[in-house]
Write a protein that holds these residues in place. Structure first.
Motif: not given
Length: 71
Positions: A3, A6-7, A45-47
């Motif tokens: 995540h 991707a950011m 939203k980070d797992p």
């Protein structure tokens, strides 16, 4: 880490990484976002945050891009 990666690729992250000590905070993530609530929505939203392995503490910071520190 996916995540955050991707950011970073999308330009939403400037700096991320762990701290070098065993303090209470584990690391830093600087998000390119002018609105605090949008930054919070991104990192929530980070797992690891969703799984409650990491907790977030969002604070505003003002940085000047391209500046050099002079001593």
């Amino acid at each position: 880490m996916g995540h955050i990666s991707a950011m970073a690729v999308s330009g939403k992250v400037s700096i991320s990484g762990p701290y070098g000590d065993e303090g209470k905070s584990r690391g830093i993530l600087i998000v390119n976002c002018a609105i605090l609530k949008k930054a919070q929505a991104l990192v929530e939203k980070d797992p690891a945050v969703l799984a409650n392995r990491l907790k977030i503490n969002i604070r505003p910071i003002w940085l000047a891009k391209g500046r050099t520190l002079r001593w």
